[in-house]
Design a protein around this motif. Sequence first.
Motif, PDB file in Angstrom:
ATOM      1  N   ALA A   3      36.649 -14.331 -23.260  1.00  0.00           N
ATOM      2  CA  ALA A   3      36.300 -15.724 -22.956  1.00  0.00           C
ATOM      3  C   ALA A   3      35.775 -15.860 -21.537  1.00  0.00           C
ATOM      4  CB  ALA A   3      37.512 -16.630 -23.167  1.00  0.00           C
ATOM      5  N   ARG A   4      36.417 -15.203 -20.584  1.00  0.00           N
ATOM      6  CA  ARG A   4      35.969 -15.290 -19.194  1.00  0.00           C
ATOM      7  C   ARG A   4      34.555 -14.732 -19.047  1.00  0.00           C
ATOM      8  NH1 ARG A   4      40.263 -15.889 -15.230  1.00  0.00           N
ATOM      9  NH2 ARG A   4      38.972 -14.835 -13.702  1.00  0.00           N
ATOM     10  N   GLY A   5      34.251 -13.698 -19.808  1.00  0.00           N
ATOM     11  CA  GLY A   5      32.926 -13.089 -19.722  1.00  0.00           C
ATOM     12  C   GLY A   5      31.819 -13.929 -20.323  1.00  0.00           C
ATOM     13  N   CYS A   6      32.182 -15.015 -20.995  1.00  0.00           N
ATOM     14  CA  CYS A   6      31.172 -15.877 -21.601  1.00  0.00           C
ATOM     15  C   CYS A   6      30.558 -16.859 -20.612  1.00  0.00           C
ATOM     16  CB  CYS A   6      31.781 -16.665 -22.771  1.00  0.00           C
ATOM     17  SG  CYS A   6      32.252 -15.639 -24.183  1.00  0.00           S
TER      18      CYS A   6
ATOM     19  N   PRO B 139      24.903 -15.251 -19.074  1.00  0.00           N
ATOM     20  CA  PRO B 139      26.117 -15.389 -19.876  1.00  0.00           C
ATOM     21  C   PRO B 139      25.858 -16.096 -21.195  1.00  0.00           C
ATOM     22  CG  PRO B 139      26.087 -16.981 -18.083  1.00  0.00           C
ATOM     23  CD  PRO B 139      24.923 -16.067 -17.858  1.00  0.00           C
ATOM     24  N   MET B 140      26.773 -15.919 -22.135  1.00  0.00           N
ATOM     25  CA  MET B 140      26.622 -16.538 -23.450  1.00  0.00           C
ATOM     26  C   MET B 140      26.668 -18.056 -23.360  1.00  0.00           C
ATOM     27  SD  MET B 140      28.540 -14.116 -26.219  1.00  0.00           S
ATOM     28  CE  MET B 140      30.168 -14.556 -25.682  1.00  0.00           C
ATOM     29  N   ILE B 141      27.455 -18.574 -22.427  1.00  0.00           N
ATOM     30  CA  ILE B 141      27.495 -20.017 -22.173  1.00  0.00           C
ATOM     31  C   ILE B 141      26.981 -20.219 -20.751  1.00  0.00           C
ATOM     32  CG2 ILE B 141      28.927 -22.092 -22.082  1.00  0.00           C
ATOM     33  CD1 ILE B 141      30.863 -20.727 -23.992  1.00  0.00           C
ATOM     34  N   PRO B 142      25.674 -20.431 -20.594  1.00  0.00           N
ATOM     35  CA  PRO B 142      25.061 -20.450 -19.263  1.00  0.00           C
ATOM     36  C   PRO B 142      25.089 -21.834 -18.628  1.00  0.00           C
ATOM     37  CG  PRO B 142      23.365 -20.618 -20.930  1.00  0.00           C
ATOM     38  CD  PRO B 142      24.668 -20.552 -21.668  1.00  0.00           C
TER      39      PRO B 142
END
Length: 480
Positions: free
Chosen positions: A121-124, A49-52
């Motif tokens: 946002a959820r997908g991040c 994810p973009m924010i892991p």
Amino acid sequence: MSVALNIQGPPCSPSRSPSRSRSCSTGDQWLDFLTESREPDEVSKRMGPMIPRVPSEFREVEENKDCYEPRVVSIGPYHHGKKELEKMERLKSKLAGQFVQKERSIAEEMYRKVEELVGYARGCYAEELKHQFNDEKFTQMMFLDGNFLLEFLDGKLEKQKLRNEEVALVRRDLFLLENQLPFGVLLSLMRLRFRIEDQHLMAMFEHVFEHIHAIPLQRQSCGEIISKCLSKMPIALIVRSKSPSSEDIPYDIVDHLIELFYIKFIMIEPQTRSDLGTRWHWGTSWNRYHSVNELKKVGIHFKPSNTKVFPDVKFKPTLVLGALHIPPLSIDDSTKPLLLNLAAYEECSGEYSGLLTSYVCFMRSLIDQGEDVKELRSRGILRTTLGSDDEIAQLFKEMTTNLVPNPSAFMEVKNGVESHYRSTWKRWILDHWAPISTAVVKYSFIYGFVVSAIQAYLAETRKKPGFGNCSCPNATQIHP
């Protein structure tokens, strides 16, 4: 003899291989799946994810565990709802309520924008949070966190009767990898709230960055002071950062605040980045590590460079000596979490150059004990407000546990230092410099004394009667 494969692919479909007359075997199915599921590197370098989440190899270092956890405020879903963060949750609601009461129409517009972006946002974030929040709950959390960030960026948090220590901890928490808001959400809210152009919005980030990564004050020589006075130029124009300006940063591809900070203070100009090793190359590496005091003994001096970019280290040799130019670094309670979270971001993002990780390991190679820290402090490269010199040395040892640098990073610097370190004739001059300089001073003094005596004798002789004024009769013949 059968072989059990642990990697499973999708069910075999006849339509995938219509030319095959035989049935699809398990091996064929698995090989087809490998071929079809592989993504080209140029299409996607990201494996998560973009924010892991922070990788497990970072968290398993006991001395560094607290560096990835927020102390006072949570941003995003990873640490949402923790009991120790309740005070700031109440403050988030208070700030949002005040804003809604004052700017109801703008607040409604901002909330609708978050609703539009909730899927993005959820997908991040990581998949395990998929069922923890429904869309409504997630939207409310994004709105409160986003509004809190805007209050902080606008400098209004200091007016909330918070202690200076709490404001400093908020600043620290906003630069943790697991404590990020998707930048697309944050930038959209900023545009609606402040109604100004993007370049002016970026000035707000610049202001926060100045507190996070401030250049330590440097001592200036008389010559530097006089030169600056004569030039009549503002100091801001003299000491310029080599980091990208606001106009150069591609904000449309930034994922979060950590990445924006990384672009500005880690990534450097393309023409100089090649010197730091932009690709992993195992053929060459710096096998010998020399501390500050070891390098000082062989004539290498340390100077602060006028840049805020962490990896912008330069080695400048002279005929006998050498100078290692290192960007200044302030060390306080937030420095270790900041550097480790940047390193964790680098690991998760697939940033193959490993510049930040290599920089931290490079500094660790220079700092072996407190005496090395003391020397760097005296040169204006380190400014410490955290413990003793020995504790700072220990801090760098802890930070580099489990960090793997790019072996080819700083290769030009390392080769220059190593070449100087191994130079036989330079070492010979430095080893014999004391007796040579003593002899030079001694014989210069004797030579000067002899010359002065001769000059005094000649001057005294010229003053005696008859010298140069001969009265013999043949004088005119001698001097026509």
